[in-house]
Design a protein around this motif. Sequence first.
Motif, PDB file in Angstrom:
ATOM      1  N   LEU A  87      84.684  12.530  12.607  1.00 46.16           N
ATOM      2  CA  LEU A  87      84.451  11.324  11.955  1.00 46.16           C
ATOM      3  C   LEU A  87      83.754  10.173  12.880  1.00 46.16           C
ATOM      4  N   SER A  88      84.457  10.618  14.522  1.00 46.72           N
ATOM      5  CA  SER A  88      83.915   8.891  14.522  1.00 46.72           C
ATOM      6  C   SER A  88      82.150   8.662  14.854  1.00 46.72           C
ATOM      7  N   ALA A  89      81.697  10.217  14.544  1.00 50.18           N
ATOM      8  CA  ALA A  89      79.400  10.836  14.872  1.00 50.18           C
ATOM      9  C   ALA A  89      79.656   9.329  12.999  1.00 50.18           C
ATOM     10  N   ILE A  90      80.528  10.210  11.790  1.00 51.62           N
ATOM     11  CA  ILE A  90      80.161   9.714  10.913  1.00 51.62           C
ATOM     12  C   ILE A  90      80.661   7.697  10.894  1.00 51.62           C
ATOM     13  N   LEU A  91      81.505   7.726  11.482  1.00 52.63           N
ATOM     14  CA  LEU A  91      81.939   6.068  11.401  1.00 52.63           C
ATOM     15  C   LEU A  91      80.365   5.577  12.241  1.00 52.63           C
ATOM     16  N   ILE A  92      80.120   5.992  13.264  1.00 51.33           N
ATOM     17  CA  ILE A  92      79.110   5.385  13.959  1.00 51.33           C
ATOM     18  C   ILE A  92      77.768   5.355  12.874  1.00 51.33           C
ATOM     19  N   ASP A  93      77.479   6.718  12.335  1.00 44.35           N
ATOM     20  CA  ASP A  93      76.103   6.382  11.702  1.00 44.35           C
ATOM     21  C   ASP A  93      76.681   4.957  10.415  1.00 44.35           C
ATOM     22  N   LYS A  94      77.308   4.952  10.072  1.00 37.94           N
ATOM     23  CA  LYS A  94      77.863   3.841   8.953  1.00 37.94           C
ATOM     24  C   LYS A  94      78.177   2.595   9.220  1.00 37.94           C
ATOM     25  N   LEU A  95      78.420   2.414  10.826  1.00 36.75           N
ATOM     26  CA  LEU A  95      78.085   1.156  11.225  1.00 36.75           C
ATOM     27  C   LEU A  95      77.069   0.867  12.052  1.00 36.75           C
ATOM     28  N   VAL A  96      76.124   1.352  12.536  1.00 38.01           N
ATOM     29  CA  VAL A  96      74.867   1.226  13.435  1.00 38.01           C
ATOM     30  C   VAL A  96      73.715   1.792  12.430  1.00 38.01           C
ATOM     31  N   PHE A  97      73.634   3.409  12.782  1.00 34.90           N
ATOM     32  CA  PHE A  97      72.349   3.966  12.160  1.00 34.90           C
ATOM     33  C   PHE A  97      72.102   3.431  10.644  1.00 34.90           C
ATOM     34  N   ARG A  98      72.904   3.518   9.621  1.00 36.61           N
ATOM     35  CA  ARG A  98      72.115   3.999   8.413  1.00 36.61           C
ATOM     36  C   ARG A  98      71.894   2.386   8.565  1.00 36.61           C
ATOM     37  N   ARG A  99      72.077   1.428   8.583  1.00 36.32           N
ATOM     38  CA  ARG A  99      71.633  -0.353   8.582  1.00 36.32           C
ATOM     39  C   ARG A  99      70.591  -0.232   9.105  1.00 36.32           C
ATOM     40  N   ILE A 100      70.085   0.352  10.519  1.00 38.17           N
ATOM     41  CA  ILE A 100      69.096   0.104  10.885  1.00 38.17           C
ATOM     42  C   ILE A 100      67.927   1.272   9.693  1.00 38.17           C
ATOM     43  N   ARG A 101      68.589   2.159   9.729  1.00 36.32           N
ATOM     44  CA  ARG A 101      67.503   3.642   8.997  1.00 36.32           C
ATOM     45  C   ARG A 101      66.514   2.864   7.510  1.00 36.32           C
ATOM     46  N   GLU A 102      67.854   1.990   6.631  1.00 36.73           N
ATOM     47  CA  GLU A 102      67.238   1.427   5.642  1.00 36.73           C
ATOM     48  C   GLU A 102      66.441   0.173   6.217  1.00 36.73           C
ATOM     49  N   LYS A 103      66.077  -0.670   7.191  1.00 32.94           N
ATOM     50  CA  LYS A 103      64.373  -1.590   7.441  1.00 32.94           C
ATOM     51  C   LYS A 103      63.909  -1.529   8.618  1.00 32.94           C
ATOM     52  N   GLY A 104      64.295  -0.326   9.515  1.00 26.32           N
ATOM     53  CA  GLY A 104      63.183  -0.724  10.656  1.00 26.32           C
ATOM     54  C   GLY A 104      62.547   1.090  10.852  1.00 26.32           C
ATOM     55  N   ASP A 105      62.416   1.212  11.954  1.00 27.06           N
ATOM     56  CA  ASP A 105      61.659   2.544  11.813  1.00 27.06           C
ATOM     57  C   ASP A 105      62.547   3.156  13.294  1.00 27.06           C
ATOM     58  N   GLU A 106      62.759   4.200  13.310  1.00 25.39           N
ATOM     59  CA  GLU A 106      62.897   5.618  14.261  1.00 25.39           C
ATOM     60  C   GLU A 106      63.396   4.936  15.949  1.00 25.39           C
ATOM     61  N   LEU A 107      61.629   3.661  16.120  1.00 29.12           N
ATOM     62  CA  LEU A 107      61.942   3.635  17.970  1.00 29.12           C
ATOM     63  C   LEU A 107      63.627   2.655  17.575  1.00 29.12           C
ATOM     64  N   SER A 108      63.523   1.875  16.779  1.00 25.75           N
ATOM     65  CA  SER A 108      64.976   1.108  16.645  1.00 25.75           C
ATOM     66  C   SER A 108      65.851   1.777  16.927  1.00 25.75           C
ATOM     67  N   MET A 109      66.414   3.073  16.135  1.00 26.31           N
ATOM     68  CA  MET A 109      67.244   3.960  16.228  1.00 26.31           C
ATOM     69  C   MET A 109      67.659   4.404  17.560  1.00 26.31           C
ATOM     70  N   VAL A 110      66.186   4.847  18.244  1.00 27.72           N
ATOM     71  CA  VAL A 110      66.580   5.715  19.048  1.00 27.72           C
ATOM     72  C   VAL A 110      66.795   4.028  20.384  1.00 27.72           C
ATOM     73  N   PHE A 111      67.186   2.930  20.550  1.00 27.70           N
ATOM     74  CA  PHE A 111      67.081   1.892  21.079  1.00 27.70           C
ATOM     75  C   PHE A 111      68.638   1.347  20.521  1.00 27.70           C
ATOM     76  N   ALA A 112      68.954   1.688  19.223  1.00 26.54           N
ATOM     77  CA  ALA A 112      70.005   1.193  19.073  1.00 26.54           C
ATOM     78  C   ALA A 112      71.227   2.764  19.134  1.00 26.54           C
TER      79      ALA A 112
END
Lengths: 304, 311, 423
Positions: A87-112
């Motif tokens: 559940l924490s993994a899902i939460l982290i995705d919701k808080l951070v990764f999904r938002r960056i995924r929507e507008k940034g590239d993969e490298l932004s995700m890596v450093f996030a």
Amino acid sequence: MIQHLLDGILVGSILSLGAIGLTLVMHTLRFANFSHAELLSVGAYAALVFDGIFGALYPQIRSTLDPLSLTWSLILAILFAMIVTGLSAILIDKLVFRRIREKGDELSMVFASFGVAMVLRNLISLFFGLKSQLFSNDIAFAIVISRDPMILVKPDQVFVLVAALMVMLLFHLILSRTTFGYALQAVAENPVLAQISGVNLSRMLKMIWLIGGSLAALSGIFYGLNNQINPVIGRDLVLPIFAATIAGGIGSVYGAVLGGFLVGIASNLVLMILPSGYSPAVPFLIILGVLILRPNGILGEARA
Amino acid sequence: MIGLISYLVFFATVASILAIAVLGLNLQWGNTGLFNGGVAAFFGAGAYGLILLGGTEQADHIGGFELFYPVALVGGILLSGLIAWVVGILTIRLRRDYLAIATFGVAVAFENLMRNAEWLSGGAKGMRGFERPFEDSIADPFVFNIIFFCFSVLVLLGVYLFLEKLIRSPFGRLLRAIREDEVAAQSLGKAPNQVRLTAFVVGSMIMGLAGGLYATFYAFVSPQDVLPTLTFQIWAMLIVGGSGNNQGGILGAFLIWAAWTASGWMLSKFAPVEAQLYTGTLQYIMIGMIIVGMLLWRPQGLLPEKLIVSQ
Amino acid sequence: MFVRFFKSFRCLRHALLLGMVGFSSTVYAQNCTTKIGAVLPTSVDWGRPIAATAQFAVDLANDAGGVAGCQVEMVLRDTQVDPKVGVDAAKALVDLEKVPVLLGAVSSGVTIPILTSVAVPAGVMEVSCCSSSTKITALAEEGKTKGLWFRTFATSGVQAAVGTMLARDQGYKSVVVLYKNDDWGQDISKLTVRAMKSLGINVTNSIAINDGQASYRAEVTEALKGNPEGIYMALYPKEGISVVREWLSLGGSQNMIMANSMKSDEFKESVGLKYLKNALGTDTASPRVESASKFVEMYKARFNSEPNGPGLANSFDATMVALLAMEAAGPNASGTQIAAQVGKVTDPKGTPIKADTAGFKKAKEVLKSGGSVMYQGATGNVRFDANGDVSAPAVAWSFTESGTKEERYITLEEVDAFMATMQ
């Protein structure tokens, strides 16, 4: 030699569990998630907390299951910890990764993900302190399998190996026998195409995080059982897990398992040739070798 | 007031040196799409090379040639280039993640060798015995720091102008062509791997230059200077600043380094007494949140890549 | 777990209260503050207690009315064990906070660049609790530290010699050496192996233990080869716990000799006292006076545990010596002036003073009247040589229920004589 091989397999099974989740995420979401290993710490500490709670509530389940140092309360705690970590993994995705995924590239995700790892690791150390902790203070003595050559095995390690292999088998059956498994594979292969074919992508992504997170928790708990629990588990294991994932081939669950064993065995066997000071570098040099021979990992496929 | 200036000069010197390494990485990633996970090794090769060639003789390891400073600096750069060339030949055909972990492995191996091979690098104790040029003749350390700061900025400017010229040249166009569509470039008779290797070596030599300046400034280098943290710091600077944009890279270097250090300063200044022992941990949380926050806010970097028309 | 977290906060609150008590008793004396800088790795497991101990020494001095007429404020910065970060923090402390003295760092890889690029150029005194590198001695010999450098960590030679002495006296014929793969560990293992060999003890292997490995099983399997009678360890508690638990579970010998870094409650509790009955440790010794036990008592009162852990006693002494020298140098002294006073507060002919509030008060009186004092701290009668290095007598210790106890006191002369026989 045999002893080193055996030890390598035991360590490898822990790495494999961590690598399965990582390879799924890396393949589906196309980014190297450096915070994945922090989920191992989350899982280990969650199990520690649940173990403490269950042990306090029901003292009768605290006794150890000889010859293992495991207790029923810990086994129960493992299940809860896996869910919490997923559940924490899902939460982290919701808080951070999904938002960056929507507008940034993969490298932004890596450093996030680097940033997320830093925050998680230090939050854990803020709450639980920097000191090492153990599930059980007793030392589980090894059993002599053979005297010449000397082969020693700890019951806990055998449990870990068997449990890890069973989880992997279960996962294999799900992947290859159920519609859910096919959908999971389809999403990993090509998310857009899978969606067109009627797979609910966002639910599948949640499932991937849940599975990856809970397997990571298991890996972290097994590490804690064999070694110790401290806030830097993630930092210490992130590289071997990455190495296992990449050597096996990104996206291949079986490759991840194989990669885990490869890294585990390699770092054990190397001591027979080189002084131990050099051991941290060796898994990576082996991976370098693997990649020179197979540029997409042992079981990976080329992808544009 | 003098104190503030003195500190800012010091801060800006380190930031400029790191910015040089960021520019090297930008050539590799921003312009060519090479995911170099081993920045620390190439930076370190420049640093170790400089002290090995330009330092005084030490009992426990080789070196101590006391070469003329520019020669030693170039020697360090060439060492970085040499390592990059060998690594590049082996790994340049790998794609992204695979290249990243392979080069990362090189960096771990480099740190490991420096830590264990005492005859070569002084082992975990590191390497000292380097005399900073002109330090003896400049009595006031403050003046020395200002001069060294100017020197670092000039080098940064030189590297920046060189790279701007390079990416606007036909070669720069070729780099981007390969980054965007390798097969198309190949169909026009270009040799992508050759071009990639060149960019990899040149970028790594720029990192080596940064490492050389770093070792000059501290007159010391040890395995602790080449841990994977450094690779992460340089990458974070590039991604936050804006990959593909040299100005973005420099801006990112100053901003991230400021966030990294100022967070510690602020916590020591404003955190309550009870929390002082935990400021180290809190600082990491702050740095992590700043990086995540910047990427949430502007995932493409502060100064995104601009369309460049090559002449 | 949570309990520990709250417990540590309780300690801090307690400390704050103590500080306030001190403040109220001396409120008549001053309303100025003087700053002392500290660059220590507070985000690392073994680094945080070192910083807490330094703060403890500062609080004691404040209870005694502060230093040179002012209350002392310790400005603490984390090094993250990253040289760049540590150097920047030191520079900020010197330039922005104007500290005349820096405490730190721990790792020599951070300490040396701070010394060469911040402290010496700015004329700031640097005292480290824990950096052991011989490279710093070399710097001092070349005159590059300008008398601004001191450390309370005795050079590794004595520890290695005493460890060897214990192996001989215990009658171990073969020993395996495990060491932390950093500058300190590499140094101490090299010296120990040499010393043991010269006594005819068979060193079956000497194995580097790297930080943060996924498993130490392979290293331990290697160490078990040749069935050594004893094991010598120069490790930190965190790796020590993993290694020793692995070692014991695989049937390794309980004949252990440990360097001072393993004098840690965390290590004792995680391994279990029942397996440590035959474990002996080495350390630099406390003086044969009551102040040493007083330090332990005071420490227990404050932190609710014995001062066991890498570098704690050294950190306390480093801070105390710095504060005494600041007192001796008077108000608004520069780093160079303070460094020049270190001899006066560690004078073997001076008035002996204890490492507590009363001792600090007494020192202030003696210094005011123009005398010199001999500081008797937690690591002994601290006395620096021309290179800022200390040598101290040694002690052998073992673990007990409540902490540790002294097994044997070894004078400096005894250590020297022993080292001479080895050559």
